[in-house]
Design an enzyme around this catalytic site. Sequence first.
Site, short mmCIF file in Angstrom:
data_model
loop_
_atom_site.label_atom_id
_atom_site.label_comp_id
_atom_site.label_asym_id
_atom_site.label_seq_id
_atom_site.Cartn_x
_atom_site.Cartn_y
_atom_site.Cartn_z
CG ASN A 128 34.57 16.57 57.29
OD1 ASN A 128 34.47 16.25 56.12
ND2 ASN A 128 34.47 15.70 58.27
CG ASP A 129 30.13 18.80 56.74
OD1 ASP A 129 30.46 17.62 56.53
OD2 ASP A 129 29.45 19.15 57.73
CB VAL A 130 33.41 23.90 53.56
CG1 VAL A 130 32.35 24.49 54.48
CG2 VAL A 130 34.74 23.79 54.24
CB ALA A 139 26.68 17.32 56.78
#
Lengths: 92, 479
Positions: free
Chosen positions: B406-408, B446
Amino acid sequence: MGEMLIGLYVFVLATLAGREVISKVPPTLHTPLMSGANAISGIALIGALVVTGLADTPWVKVLGALGIVMATINVVGGFMVTDRMLQMFRKR
Amino acid sequence: MNTESTAIIAQLAYLLSAILFVSGIKRLSSPATARSGNIRASQAMLLAIVVTLLDNRILDWTTVLAAVVAGGLVGVVLARRIEMTAMPQLVAVFNGFGGGASAAVAAAEFIRAGGGATALSTGYGLTIVLSTLIGAVTLSGSLIAFGKLQGIVTGRPVTFALQKSLNALLFLVVLVVGAGLAHQAAGDALASVLGSTGTAIGIPFFLALVAGALALGILLVIPIGGADMPVVVSLLNSYSGLAAAATGFVLGNMMLIIAGSLVGAAGLILTQLMCKAMNRSLANVAFGAFGTGDQAVRAKTGERPVRDVDAEQAAMVLAYAGSVVVVPGYGLAVAQAQHELRKVCDLLEERGVSVRFGVHPVAGRMPGHMNVLLAEADVSYDKLLDLDEINPEFESTDVVLIVGANDVVNPSARDPDSVIAGMPILDVDRARTVIVMKRSLSPGFAGIDNDLFYMDRTLMFFGDAKEQMSELVREVREA
């Protein structure tokens, strides 16, 4: 030159040498690098063997033996699991 | 042979062992030579052990051998049994034992040197204090990290009022106690304040040092969240090396100093790389309590429309693509879906689709975690590309398949106002089509929404990665 000072020289130079070789390890191999390095940190085993060998009181012997057990787990387990991982890295 | 010449031979053998360690690590720079490098490092260790046993007068062989056999057996069992998904926690435990061993050796030396009953020279006292301190912090910190990774301790950051003040106070106490042990004048001064004498406070002070260091290790790791674990594990790895090096200073043993500093350097480099891959400072990771949602205004998800697909549709898109890049995240490890993923990739390759993997440095719970999982699933290592290698390729990629990341892959990292601003991401939104395999639209670590999910070119493929991947295997086969 005192032993401490020689030790400091060795420490700094070995750190720099380590930096050079380790920074060339590709991200793909970072986990094996870490677990391999981990096994190397079990070098404390050497220290544990020395103090246990010289042990003259029960407490020293207990602490030394504890050190040996922990360090041996680290060394044997660390190198073996790293080998297990690395043998999976194959090119097809 | 007299003792002097055996001592010289032992030192030369240590030197050889140090050379083998360095050249062993050097061979880790390529997957083709890495296995031999690890074997070389293990031979270096064996050489160092044998030399130590022969060079030192071992009074009690029974105890020494029994301890070696016991530790060795536990090590073998752990190394054989562990699942690859659980590697981060195993490494954390081994780290802890390495640090604990260093602290135990320093403690034994402290007692052997008189337990504070006779004043220690400042240099000797200082190294004993450092070795105990770093070793004990590594031990307790690693055990907490293990607990978090294993799910025994919550993966969320644990914070409470005055936490930083408590840490600072504890650190100060440890420093004062350490100074009292290491420096005779400081020790005498402290003793007179406490109404005691310098020689009587030795053992209580040492116990206070150990207790303080153990508490500090716990308190330093507990506020750090699950997705920041790659940094924590790297840092603890570095500490275990430094603890061994400090023990080397205590014993005047160059082998310990060299091997310890090599590990210290390795851990430090990985720590820096991990911080860089998240565009955060080490201080921010250590004290930021990232992932509590405090920093981020939690976005409301699910109000914007997404395009969702089932296995059949996803299979069609994949099967008729020319090139596919798979982006694995921690969700893949949690679902243990790596073997099914590899089957999908095999089927696609049989159809002539080019398949490669784009791996973000902080995907997973330790550096390189995803690569090990994919290697275990028999994915060829030359298909595993890192951030810099894969990013220029997305523009010309037909389909990106994101599994549990997700965040990456969140394009808002390019927005200067985002909480993850400046974090290097995989530019998956530049590919022609993006398929996101994920359980739900819930935000990642995050705590922010991901615009990628709402793009016209993005197809959301909801469900458990393992089940959906098995579906995909069937559907691609029939496509």
